[in-house]
Write a protein that holds these residues in place. Structure first.
Motif, PDB file in Angstrom:
ATOM      1  N   ARG A  16       0.844  -1.205   0.000  1.00  0.00           N
ATOM      2  CA  ARG A  16       0.000   0.000   0.000  1.00  0.00           C
ATOM      3  C   ARG A  16       0.874   1.248   0.000  1.00  0.00           C
ATOM      4  NH1 ARG A  16      -1.310   2.394   5.025  1.00  0.00           N
ATOM      5  NH2 ARG A  16      -0.081   1.565   6.759  1.00  0.00           N
ATOM      6  N   LEU A  17       0.269   2.339  -0.403  1.00  0.00           N
ATOM      7  CA  LEU A  17       0.963   3.616  -0.443  1.00  0.00           C
ATOM      8  C   LEU A  17       0.774   4.380   0.861  1.00  0.00           C
ATOM      9  CD1 LEU A  17       0.272   5.091  -3.996  1.00  0.00           C
ATOM     10  CD2 LEU A  17       2.317   3.949  -3.170  1.00  0.00           C
ATOM     11  N   VAL A  18       1.815   5.095   1.275  1.00  0.00           N
ATOM     12  CA  VAL A  18       1.726   5.988   2.435  1.00  0.00           C
ATOM     13  C   VAL A  18       2.352   7.318   2.051  1.00  0.00           C
ATOM     14  CG1 VAL A  18       1.735   4.147   4.154  1.00  0.00           C
ATOM     15  CG2 VAL A  18       3.900   5.104   3.364  1.00  0.00           C
ATOM     16  N   LEU A  19       1.893   8.372   2.692  1.00  0.00           N
ATOM     17  CA  LEU A  19       2.442   9.701   2.473  1.00  0.00           C
ATOM     18  C   LEU A  19       3.360  10.065   3.630  1.00  0.00           C
ATOM     19  CD1 LEU A  19      -0.566  11.867   1.191  1.00  0.00           C
ATOM     20  CD2 LEU A  19       1.318  10.938  -0.128  1.00  0.00           C
ATOM     21  N   ASP A  20       4.607  10.376   3.323  1.00  0.00           N
ATOM     22  CA  ASP A  20       5.570  10.822   4.325  1.00  0.00           C
ATOM     23  C   ASP A  20       5.915  12.280   4.070  1.00  0.00           C
ATOM     24  OD1 ASP A  20       5.660   8.354   5.543  1.00  0.00           O
ATOM     25  OD2 ASP A  20       7.329   7.637   4.306  1.00  0.00           O
ATOM     26  N   SER A  21       6.033  13.037   5.152  1.00  0.00           N
ATOM     27  CA  SER A  21       6.338  14.459   5.015  1.00  0.00           C
ATOM     28  C   SER A  21       7.652  14.656   4.262  1.00  0.00           C
ATOM     29  CB  SER A  21       6.428  15.110   6.390  1.00  0.00           C
ATOM     30  OG  SER A  21       6.849  16.459   6.273  1.00  0.00           O
ATOM     31  N   PHE A  22       7.636  15.647   3.369  1.00  0.00           N
ATOM     32  CA  PHE A  22       8.839  15.966   2.594  1.00  0.00           C
ATOM     33  C   PHE A  22       9.157  17.452   2.719  1.00  0.00           C
ATOM     34  CE2 PHE A  22      11.464  16.070  -1.337  1.00  0.00           C
ATOM     35  CZ  PHE A  22      12.261  14.971  -1.067  1.00  0.00           C
ATOM     36  N   ALA A  23       8.716  18.060   3.810  1.00  0.00           N
ATOM     37  CA  ALA A  23       8.897  19.499   3.982  1.00  0.00           C
ATOM     38  C   ALA A  23      10.366  19.894   4.033  1.00  0.00           C
ATOM     39  CB  ALA A  23       8.188  19.970   5.251  1.00  0.00           C
ATOM     40  N   GLN A  24      11.217  18.970   4.477  1.00  0.00           N
ATOM     41  CA  GLN A  24      12.629  19.304   4.640  1.00  0.00           C
ATOM     42  C   GLN A  24      13.512  18.724   3.540  1.00  0.00           C
ATOM     43  OE1 GLN A  24      12.469  17.597   8.631  1.00  0.00           O
ATOM     44  NE2 GLN A  24      13.278  19.530   9.390  1.00  0.00           N
ATOM     45  N   GLY A  25      12.906  18.110   2.536  1.00  0.00           N
ATOM     46  CA  GLY A  25      13.701  17.549   1.463  1.00  0.00           C
ATOM     47  C   GLY A  25      14.426  16.287   1.883  1.00  0.00           C
ATOM     48  N   ARG A  26      15.472  15.955   1.130  1.00  0.00           N
ATOM     49  CA  ARG A  26      16.213  14.716   1.389  1.00  0.00           C
ATOM     50  C   ARG A  26      17.629  15.062   1.845  1.00  0.00           C
ATOM     51  NH1 ARG A  26      15.148  11.832  -2.944  1.00  0.00           N
ATOM     52  NH2 ARG A  26      13.951  10.199  -1.925  1.00  0.00           N
ATOM     53  N   SER A  27      18.136  14.298   2.815  1.00  0.00           N
ATOM     54  CA  SER A  27      19.470  14.564   3.340  1.00  0.00           C
ATOM     55  C   SER A  27      20.136  13.283   3.811  1.00  0.00           C
ATOM     56  CB  SER A  27      19.401  15.566   4.508  1.00  0.00           C
ATOM     57  OG  SER A  27      20.638  15.653   5.165  1.00  0.00           O
ATOM     58  N   ARG A  28      21.254  12.935   3.196  1.00  0.00           N
ATOM     59  CA  ARG A  28      22.063  11.828   3.703  1.00  0.00           C
ATOM     60  C   ARG A  28      22.688  12.211   5.030  1.00  0.00           C
ATOM     61  NH1 ARG A  28      26.279  10.206  -0.760  1.00  0.00           N
ATOM     62  NH2 ARG A  28      26.926   8.808   0.925  1.00  0.00           N
ATOM     63  N   LEU A  29      23.010  13.489   5.183  1.00  0.00           N
ATOM     64  CA  LEU A  29      23.581  13.974   6.435  1.00  0.00           C
ATOM     65  C   LEU A  29      22.584  13.787   7.571  1.00  0.00           C
ATOM     66  CD1 LEU A  29      26.083  15.423   7.560  1.00  0.00           C
ATOM     67  CD2 LEU A  29      24.938  17.579   7.136  1.00  0.00           C
ATOM     68  N   ARG A  30      21.304  14.053   7.311  1.00  0.00           N
ATOM     69  CA  ARG A  30      20.279  13.886   8.338  1.00  0.00           C
ATOM     70  C   ARG A  30      20.171  12.428   8.768  1.00  0.00           C
ATOM     71  NH1 ARG A  30      15.648  15.385   5.583  1.00  0.00           N
ATOM     72  NH2 ARG A  30      16.314  17.531   5.855  1.00  0.00           N
ATOM     73  N   GLU A  31      20.213  11.528   7.796  1.00  0.00           N
ATOM     74  CA  GLU A  31      20.065  10.114   8.104  1.00  0.00           C
ATOM     75  C   GLU A  31      21.241   9.578   8.907  1.00  0.00           C
ATOM     76  OE1 GLU A  31      19.735   8.449   4.260  1.00  0.00           O
ATOM     77  OE2 GLU A  31      17.797   9.360   3.814  1.00  0.00           O
ATOM     78  N   ARG A  32      22.427  10.094   8.624  1.00  0.00           N
ATOM     79  CA  ARG A  32      23.631   9.520   9.212  1.00  0.00           C
ATOM     80  C   ARG A  32      24.116  10.257  10.447  1.00  0.00           C
ATOM     81  NH1 ARG A  32      29.149   8.433   5.738  1.00  0.00           N
ATOM     82  NH2 ARG A  32      30.562   8.042   7.470  1.00  0.00           N
ATOM     83  N   PHE A  33      23.859  11.580  10.524  1.00  0.00           N
ATOM     84  CA  PHE A  33      24.526  12.401  11.520  1.00  0.00           C
ATOM     85  C   PHE A  33      23.614  12.865  12.651  1.00  0.00           C
ATOM     86  CE2 PHE A  33      27.288  16.166  12.608  1.00  0.00           C
ATOM     87  CZ  PHE A  33      28.414  15.426  12.925  1.00  0.00           C
ATOM     88  N   THR A  34      22.313  12.600  12.556  1.00  0.00           N
ATOM     89  CA  THR A  34      21.374  13.121  13.548  1.00  0.00           C
ATOM     90  C   THR A  34      21.724  12.709  14.978  1.00  0.00           C
ATOM     91  OG1 THR A  34      19.564  13.354  11.977  1.00  0.00           O
ATOM     92  CG2 THR A  34      18.969  13.096  14.282  1.00  0.00           C
ATOM     93  N   PRO A  35      21.953  11.416  15.275  1.00  0.00           N
ATOM     94  CA  PRO A  35      22.285  11.067  16.671  1.00  0.00           C
ATOM     95  C   PRO A  35      23.543  11.777  17.166  1.00  0.00           C
ATOM     96  CG  PRO A  35      21.780   9.103  15.380  1.00  0.00           C
ATOM     97  CD  PRO A  35      21.915  10.223  14.409  1.00  0.00           C
TER      98      PRO A  35
END
Length: 835
Positions: A285-304
């Motif tokens: 099934r399809l789901v909608l995920d917020s994309f207000a902040q765009g895409r970031s590899r830095l966000r995925e890897r560096f957030t913690p």
């Protein structure tokens, strides 16, 4: 009006006080500026990576369509699937986009070759994000058709950097991987695309996929042919789909799009021939995920790590506040008569308290001004190091914007209240009769000393947390740098190549690869060379699911998935991974011969459960590929990631464009780098070579984020030690000065200087011990908070904690030694005259 007049008077008085005591002002402002600046810098990065929305209209209404499925990992959409969704989405706005793609650019001003980041988007993309062009027009729905013409939109930054912002840019021709495009517009000011760390330079229509040879970030089923144009193929999944919907419409939009999506699943489900698989596919099934902040590899890897750093700099600021509060306590003792006189002349306690607090806030705001400068420099340096480690290219994404300035102002005011309120309250809580007596002693001296001791204890406790965290991050970095990869990191050179963007036809690939390998292996000092679809430690990976393995029955809903790579002969020798069983690829493994593969030990453990894998087969839905060898496990993607189930195929059986060349040297790999470059130039002068580095350098570059955190943690720990040490030194000096007469009397009565020295040192170490008693459990709790970003070290590590405790004990001895030594040398006569 009276309040404003009082405020102006208080600020002017505060500035006069700071001017009269420049030493105090400088010490407090510098320490607070470092604390506030560090907090602002880390918050600015946190803001850019986690909080800031895309500079588009109503970013909260942007969503990305994702597929929830039990039978496959998250995948993009094919172009036909996107068209189906788009046509059934009305009145919603739906657009498609590819990932960013690095291409060769030839411009019509001298034919100078360049590289640029290009993104393919559908005609509704710019309308969906609500961003009008700065010049000309944007990509429109008519451009989705091949007949719409090859048009290009430049980013505002690219336009200014490469065309000087010239208004006549419209109509110029730009060549992308050899295909001519006409510039028809410039995107809105400030819009750099939806990829945080890699700004998009040029946008072109999705219809131009084949023209620019876009072949990144896709998955395909057995019915697809990646070398043919992708637009008509349902089996090639390569597009992300964006939707604009209000919160009220989001649920209805999801239901509408999901119904259209299910129609695209039916052919795929019917093709499985397995009722259970068909059922599971149709349950996607399809789901909608917020994309207000765009895409970031830095966000995925560096957030913690960012949150960990934010906590650490907050502690540095608290230590600076405690230190400044101690200084203010010492100053308040000297100002008691002044305050007592003002109160006796009729000044209200609230009015005096307001003035003292204003002095503290002015001090903090002056520190904040310096802190902003510290933040701007340190945030840019931090992001440059981290982004380059994550994406391989430097980028500037941090701006000290309004939100960051508001944060700085809030922190500054809170800091001023934090370190200024308690000393101000104590300074105005006094006995007028006692203070106005000449030589009078107030009982508040004892209270001041108690408060000062508590603040020193708090500084030591917080410093222990920071020093322990710095030790844990440093040990984690050491473990990462020395983890056994299963590769010959000391003798391998990795080369990132791009045959597709070099203009090489698919039919010419076998000859090119043979020529490249032969020329490189002919270089003196080269032991082996091989090309690969994905190189080691290069961030490239290719995973597939839906495998059928002979003799293995998956559990219901189990995702049979492993990593794949296509390599030439001698690849294992080139990267230094031993073959455990079976054989390597050779001349037998060519186009048209039976399919073969070499698998790693992780795949054997996961799917063969003690069975002999040699001779067994696997494949997509039908086992048709024979396992001819088993290789040792190796960390081919990242030092942090253990070996995953993986299969290697001979590239001669499925010729495709590769991204990597691995070269193993017989000696020092650095000695062959120049010769390898020359051999590649001889193989094909047009071959794009994006990077040549030793594997050791590449592994080291991959640790950039961890190294930055370890260095910052060490810097914050050292800063906390210095501030705490200065605070302890200042307190002991103050206490010795206040007890000069007492010490003189004791020496006059026969006390030995050594005994006085020991007494002062014991008192100092007592303060440190109190801080350590409180700090040890806090350090243990802090270690558990950062456990998720550590590698190979426990959050409760006795060696690290013991080292931190010893460091602070030594600090206590050194900080107190000079005041204690001075106390032991007090002349009783001078001390009694002083009294």
């Amino acid at each position: 009006m009276v309040l404003i007049e009082n405020l102006v008077h208080d600020v002017a008085h505060a500035l006069r006080q700071l001017r009269r005591h420049p030493g105090f002002a400088a010490a407090a402002i510098v320490s607070l500026a470092l604390g506030i600046g560090a907090n602002t810098a880390i918050f600015s990065v946190l803001n850019a990576v986690l909080l800031r929305s895309l500079p588009v209209a109503a970013p909260s209404q942007l969503f990305k369509l994702n597929i929830e499925s039990k039978v496959s990992a998250a995948q993009p959409f094919s172009y036909p699937a996107f068209v189906e969704l788009r046509d059934n989405a009305a009145p919603l706005k739906v657009a498609a986009m590819s990932r960013s793609y690095r291409v060769n650019v030839g411009v019509d001003r001298g034919g100078v070759a360049e590289r640029a980041n290009v993104q393919l988007v559908s005609g509704a993309f710019f309308d969906l994000i609500g961003l009008p062009p700065a010049v000309g027009r944007v990509i429109e729905p008519d451009d989705d058709r091949q007949a719409g013409g090859p048009v290009a939109i430049l980013s505002d930054g690219y336009w200014k950097a490469h065309y000087g912002g010239a208004a006549d840019v419209l109509g110029r021709t730009v060549s992308l991987n050899g295909a001519p495009f006409t510039v028809v517009g410039v995107a809105g000011r400030g819009f750099k695309g939806i990829f945080l760390e890699t700004p998009t330079d040029i946008w072109i229509p999705t219809a131009m996929q084949a023209d620019v040879r876009y072949h990144q970030n896709f998955s395909a089923d057995t019915s697809a042919d990646a070398e043919k144009p992708w637009l008509p193929q349902t089996g090639i999944l390569w597009l992300d789909v964006l939707v604009r919907a209000s919160d009220a419409d989001a649920a209805r939009a999801t239901a509408s799009l999901d119904a259209a999506f299910r129609q695209t699943l039916i052919p795929r489900a019917d093709a499985t021939g397995d009722p259970l698989q068909r059922k599971l596919i149709l349950e996607s099934r399809l789901v909608l995920d917020s994309f207000a902040q765009g895409r970031s590899r830095l966000r995925e890897r560096f957030t913690p790590l960012l949150y960990a750093l934010m906590g650490m700099v907050a502690m540095v600021l608290l230590i600076a506040c405690a230190n400044t509060a101690n200084i203010l306590l010492a100053r308040s003792a000297a100002r008691r008569r002044e305050i007592a006189v003002r109160l006796s002349l009729g000044a209200g306690r609230a009015r005096v308290l307001s003035q003292l607090v204003t002095e503290s806030i002015v001090l903090a705001l002056l520190a904040a001004a310096g802190g902003v400068l510290v933040a701007q420099w340190s945030a840019d340096a931090l992001v440059s190091m981290v982004v380059q480690s994550v994406t391989g290219a430097p980028a500037s994404i941090v701006e000290i914007d309004g939100r960051a300035l508001a944060f700085t102002a809030l922190v500054s005011v809170a800091t001023g209240l934090l370190f200024g309120l308690a000393p101000a309250l104590r300074a105005t809580r006094l006995s007028l009769s006692e203070e106005l007596k000449i030589g009078g002693r107030s009982q508040q001296d004892a209270g001041d000393r108690t408060s000062a001791r508590l603040l020193i204890g708090a500084q030591v406790a917080l410093s222990l947390m920071l020093v322990t965290a710095a030790g844990l991050f440093s040990r984690s970095l050491y473990n990462l740098a020395h983890v056994e990869l299963g590769l010959d990191r000391d003798r391998v050179v990795t080369v990132a190549i791009d045959p597709r963007n070099s203009g090489v036809a698919a039919s010419a690939l076998p000859e090119l690869y043979a020529r490249v390998v032969a020329n490189v292996e002919g270089v003196p000092g080269v032991a082996a060379a091989a090309v690969a679809e994905c190189g080691v430690e290069g961030g490239c990976r290719s995973a597939s699911d839906g495998f059928a393995i002979s003799g293995y029955t998956p559990a219901p809903s189990e995702l049979v998935k492993f990593q794949e790579n296509r390599v030439s002969a001698h690849y294992l020798q080139a990267i230094g991974v031993p073959l455990v069983r079976g054989r390597t690829f050779d001349a037998r493994d060519r186009q048209g011969s039976p399919k073969v593969a070499i698998v790693n030990q992780a795949l054997v453990r996961r799917y063969f459960d003690g069975r002999d894998p040699l001779g067994q087969k696997f494949g997509y839905q039908t086992p048709d590929t024979e396992i001819v060898g088993v290789m040792a496990d190796a960390r081919v993607y990242s030092s942090r990631e253990p070996a995953e189930p993986m299969a290697y195929y001979p590239i001669d059986q499925q010729m495709l464009f590769t991204t990597s060349l691995s070269v193993r040297a017989s000696g020092d790999p650095r000695q062959i780098v120049g010769s390898v470059r020359e051999a590649l130039r001889k193989s094909d002068p047009n071959l794009v070579v994006e990077r040549v580095a030793t594997l050791a350098q590449q592994v080291d570059n991959g640790l950039g984020a961890d190294r930055v955190v370890a260095l910052l943690a060490a810097a914050f720990g050292a800063l906390s030690i210095v501030v705490a040490g200065v605070g302890l030194y200042g307190l002991m000096s103050y206490l010795v000065a206040r007890r000069t007469s007492e010490i003189g009397v004791r020496i006059a009565l026969g006390a030995q200087p050594g005994a006085v020295l020991r007494a002062i040192l014991t008192e100092s170490l007592g303060l440190v011990v109190i801080g350590l008693v409180v700090g040890v459990p806090l350090a243990a709790a802090g270690g558990r908070l950062i456990a998720g970003v550590l590698f190979g070290v426990r959050p409760w590590d006795l060696l690290t904690l013991s080292g931190a405790v010893l460091t602070l004990v030594v600090l206590g001895v050194f900080a107190a030694f000079v005041p204690a030594w001075r106390a032991s040398r007090v002349d009783p006569v001078v001390a009694l005259r002083h009294e």
